[in-house]
Design a protein around this motif. Structure first.
Motif, PDB file in Angstrom:
ATOM      1  N   SER A 117       0.854  -1.192   0.000  1.00  0.00           N
ATOM      2  CA  SER A 117       0.000   0.000   0.000  1.00  0.00           C
ATOM      3  C   SER A 117       0.885   1.234   0.000  1.00  0.00           C
ATOM      4  CB  SER A 117      -0.900   0.025   1.248  1.00  0.00           C
ATOM      5  OG  SER A 117      -1.830  -1.037   1.220  1.00  0.00           O
ATOM      6  N   ALA A 118       0.411   2.298  -0.605  1.00  0.00           N
ATOM      7  CA  ALA A 118       1.242   3.495  -0.702  1.00  0.00           C
ATOM      8  C   ALA A 118       0.396   4.749  -0.862  1.00  0.00           C
ATOM      9  CB  ALA A 118       2.205   3.381  -1.889  1.00  0.00           C
ATOM     10  N   ILE A 119       1.022   5.873  -0.565  1.00  0.00           N
ATOM     11  CA  ILE A 119       0.457   7.182  -0.875  1.00  0.00           C
ATOM     12  C   ILE A 119       1.268   7.729  -2.037  1.00  0.00           C
ATOM     13  CG2 ILE A 119       0.021   9.530  -0.074  1.00  0.00           C
ATOM     14  CD1 ILE A 119      -0.220   8.406   2.758  1.00  0.00           C
ATOM     15  N   LEU A 120       0.589   7.996  -3.133  1.00  0.00           N
ATOM     16  CA  LEU A 120       1.239   8.489  -4.344  1.00  0.00           C
ATOM     17  C   LEU A 120       1.004   9.982  -4.523  1.00  0.00           C
ATOM     18  CD1 LEU A 120       0.130   5.662  -6.806  1.00  0.00           C
ATOM     19  CD2 LEU A 120       2.260   5.794  -5.499  1.00  0.00           C
ATOM     20  N   VAL A 121       1.993  10.663  -5.052  1.00  0.00           N
ATOM     21  CA  VAL A 121       1.863  12.067  -5.438  1.00  0.00           C
ATOM     22  C   VAL A 121       2.407  12.207  -6.855  1.00  0.00           C
ATOM     23  CG1 VAL A 121       2.048  12.937  -3.075  1.00  0.00           C
ATOM     24  CG2 VAL A 121       4.120  12.663  -4.451  1.00  0.00           C
ATOM     25  N   HIS A 122       2.181  13.350  -7.445  1.00  0.00           N
ATOM     26  CA  HIS A 122       2.713  13.588  -8.789  1.00  0.00           C
ATOM     27  C   HIS A 122       4.222  13.799  -8.722  1.00  0.00           C
ATOM     28  CE1 HIS A 122      -1.321  13.945 -10.508  1.00  0.00           C
ATOM     29  NE2 HIS A 122      -1.638  14.563  -9.380  1.00  0.00           N
ATOM     30  N   LYS A 123       4.910  13.360  -9.755  1.00  0.00           N
ATOM     31  CA  LYS A 123       6.370  13.403  -9.750  1.00  0.00           C
ATOM     32  C   LYS A 123       6.896  14.805  -9.490  1.00  0.00           C
ATOM     33  CE  LYS A 123      10.439  12.143 -12.451  1.00  0.00           C
ATOM     34  NZ  LYS A 123      10.950  11.561 -13.737  1.00  0.00           N
ATOM     35  N   ASP A 124       6.250  15.799 -10.066  1.00  0.00           N
ATOM     36  CA  ASP A 124       6.723  17.180  -9.908  1.00  0.00           C
ATOM     37  C   ASP A 124       6.052  17.897  -8.748  1.00  0.00           C
ATOM     38  OD1 ASP A 124       4.191  17.349 -10.939  1.00  0.00           O
ATOM     39  OD2 ASP A 124       4.711  18.661 -12.622  1.00  0.00           O
ATOM     40  N   GLU A 201       4.902   9.566 -14.286  1.00  0.00           N
ATOM     41  CA  GLU A 201       4.178  10.720 -13.756  1.00  0.00           C
ATOM     42  C   GLU A 201       3.952  10.644 -12.254  1.00  0.00           C
ATOM     43  OE1 GLU A 201       2.413   8.647 -16.001  1.00  0.00           O
ATOM     44  OE2 GLU A 201       3.371   9.504 -17.763  1.00  0.00           O
ATOM     45  N   ALA A 202       4.182   9.479 -11.658  1.00  0.00           N
ATOM     46  CA  ALA A 202       3.861   9.287 -10.241  1.00  0.00           C
ATOM     47  C   ALA A 202       5.120   9.107  -9.403  1.00  0.00           C
ATOM     48  CB  ALA A 202       2.955   8.083 -10.070  1.00  0.00           C
ATOM     49  N   ARG A 203       4.998   9.449  -8.131  1.00  0.00           N
ATOM     50  CA  ARG A 203       6.090   9.290  -7.167  1.00  0.00           C
ATOM     51  C   ARG A 203       5.507   8.759  -5.859  1.00  0.00           C
ATOM     52  NH1 ARG A 203       7.767  13.267  -3.667  1.00  0.00           N
ATOM     53  NH2 ARG A 203       6.889  14.904  -4.996  1.00  0.00           N
ATOM     54  N   VAL A 204       6.220   7.841  -5.232  1.00  0.00           N
ATOM     55  CA  VAL A 204       5.776   7.273  -3.963  1.00  0.00           C
ATOM     56  C   VAL A 204       6.183   8.208  -2.829  1.00  0.00           C
ATOM     57  CG1 VAL A 204       5.982   5.345  -2.361  1.00  0.00           C
ATOM     58  CG2 VAL A 204       5.948   4.914  -4.829  1.00  0.00           C
ATOM     59  N   LEU A 205       5.181   8.689  -2.096  1.00  0.00           N
ATOM     60  CA  LEU A 205       5.458   9.535  -0.942  1.00  0.00           C
ATOM     61  C   LEU A 205       5.761   8.681   0.283  1.00  0.00           C
ATOM     62  CD1 LEU A 205       5.461  12.528   0.050  1.00  0.00           C
ATOM     63  CD2 LEU A 205       3.107  12.125   0.806  1.00  0.00           C
ATOM     64  N   ALA A 206       5.020   7.593   0.451  1.00  0.00           N
ATOM     65  CA  ALA A 206       5.236   6.684   1.575  1.00  0.00           C
ATOM     66  C   ALA A 206       4.542   5.361   1.291  1.00  0.00           C
ATOM     67  CB  ALA A 206       4.685   7.288   2.864  1.00  0.00           C
ATOM     68  N   THR A 207       5.066   4.283   1.847  1.00  0.00           N
ATOM     69  CA  THR A 207       4.387   2.990   1.780  1.00  0.00           C
ATOM     70  C   THR A 207       3.920   2.617   3.184  1.00  0.00           C
ATOM     71  OG1 THR A 207       6.267   1.515   2.265  1.00  0.00           O
ATOM     72  CG2 THR A 207       6.030   2.316  -0.017  1.00  0.00           C
ATOM     73  N   GLY A 208       3.182   1.529   3.257  1.00  0.00           N
ATOM     74  CA  GLY A 208       2.654   1.100   4.537  1.00  0.00           C
ATOM     75  C   GLY A 208       3.676   0.416   5.434  1.00  0.00           C
ATOM     76  N   LYS A 209       4.849   0.116   4.909  1.00  0.00           N
ATOM     77  CA  LYS A 209       5.857  -0.579   5.706  1.00  0.00           C
ATOM     78  C   LYS A 209       6.234   0.243   6.932  1.00  0.00           C
ATOM     79  CE  LYS A 209      10.357  -2.865   5.418  1.00  0.00           C
ATOM     80  NZ  LYS A 209      11.513  -3.229   4.550  1.00  0.00           N
ATOM     81  N   GLY A 210       6.127  -0.363   8.091  1.00  0.00           N
ATOM     82  CA  GLY A 210       6.443   0.314   9.332  1.00  0.00           C
ATOM     83  C   GLY A 210       5.353   1.237   9.827  1.00  0.00           C
ATOM     84  N   VAL A 211       4.258   1.318   9.081  1.00  0.00           N
ATOM     85  CA  VAL A 211       3.165   2.224   9.440  1.00  0.00           C
ATOM     86  C   VAL A 211       1.903   1.455   9.804  1.00  0.00           C
ATOM     87  CG1 VAL A 211       1.676   4.109   8.643  1.00  0.00           C
ATOM     88  CG2 VAL A 211       4.084   4.025   7.945  1.00  0.00           C
TER      89      VAL A 211
END
Length: 322
Positions: A117-124, A201-211
């Motif tokens: 699982s992850a929170i995605l944001v735009h690359k820029d 176009e996408a960048r991973v802001l955070a994943t669920g690991k450790g969360v």
């Protein structure tokens, strides 16, 4: 990014606790049809693809029908209403279903990798940390496992859901909104995540690991479980067998899932090889699973997300010894 057609075809990896033997259940008159809801993910998708359940129940004269759902909440709504008999979901949907008085029970468990699982944001995007989400538009399906991850991820930065502009969107709708720049971030699970992270176009802001932990569940309609516990026992046993076989032959499993879903093999491989992924870990509802789910129910009630206090044990199905 990822388009609506792709997202509707996606299938993710289902994983769980170590498989346990399921107790034999006293046989009752068999149903004519076992109606399964599925989200095109993991071991249940494999069972659909290879006809394992159809073969298991053929001699008993039980047909198997399948209904596809894009997420847990609508699947559980159908389950509680008696439109289907069995299906999989993440951790949060059963809480809302129980609070709404749905006629359903926890029947089994499986666990996926938190990094799925992850929170995605735009690359820029200027967003570089969870703290930067304050005041931003974040999409996730309300009542899904992504809702839980969002809550816990925000907490790591001292924030709450009330500190963001939450958008309740299904995975296909969220994908379209993300592509169109209508949202700032998207909380999502595999395989949608695996597809998106390969896009430039996408960048991973955070994943669920450790969360967050990654518990998921198989649930049954309450009346069906009461009348046909032997069928549930066989379903869970067969899924454990399918999962173990698939885990022992990952290359072949990747090819099969890609064929079933149309998702490229390289993406399926990412999903199935994340740290902690194991298709064979199908289990009964253990005390550990109940404790996890109860803690989540209490947390969401305290946060006023779930409208009433819940006792998870009230809707746990337990196979009876013959």
């Amino acid at each position: 990014m990822i388009n609506r057609r792709q997202t509707l075809a996606l299938l993710g990896a289902a994983a769980a606790t170590t498989a346990l033997p399921f107790a034999a259940h006293a046989a009752a008159e068999s149903p004519k049809t076992l109606r399964i809801g599925w989200q095109k993910n993991g071991v249940l998708a494999l069972a659909k693809g290879n006809g394992a359940l159809e073969k298991r129940f053929e001699q008993r004269g039980i047909d198997v029908s399948w209904s596809e759902f894009s997420s847990g909440p609508p699947l559980l709504e159908a389950l509680g209403a008696g439109a289907i008999d069995f299906g999989p979901t993440g951790d949060v949907p059963p809480l809302f279903a129980q609070a709404a008085g749905g006629n359903l029970v926890y029947a089994g468990t499986y666990r996926g990798p938190p990094a799925g699982s992850a929170i995605l944001v735009h690359k820029d995007s200027p967003l570089q940390s969870i703290a930067d989400l304050k005041g931003k538009r974040v999409a996730f399906k309300r009542g899904s496992s992504a809702h839980n991850f969002t809550v816990k991820a925000l907490r790591t930065a001292g924030l709450a859901v009330t500190d963001i502009v939450a958008s309740d969107l299904s995975p296909p709708d969220a994908a379209a909104a993300f592509t169109a720049g209508q949202i700032d971030a998207w909380t999502i699970w595999d395989p949608y995540f695996a597809v998106a992270e390969k896009r430039p176009e996408a960048r991973v802001l955070a994943t669920g690991k450790g969360v967050v932990e990654s518990w998921s569940f198989f649930l049954s309609n309450g009346d069906f479980a009461a009348a046909h516990g032997d069928v549930l026992t066989d379903v869970l046993d067969e899924l454990a067998l399918v999962g173990r076989s698939a885990q022992d032959n990952l290359d072949e499993t990747v090819r099969i899932l890609a064929k079933i879903t149309g998702v490229p093999e390289d993406i399926q491989k990412v999903v199935l090889t994340r740290e902690g992924a194991d298709l064979g870990r199908v289990a009964g509802v253990t005390p550990e699973a109940i404790a996890y789910q109860q803690a989540l129910a209490d947390e969401f009630f305290d946060l006023k997300i779930v409208p009433k206090k819940l006792n998870v044990s009230d809707i746990v199905w337990r196979a009876k010894q013959a």
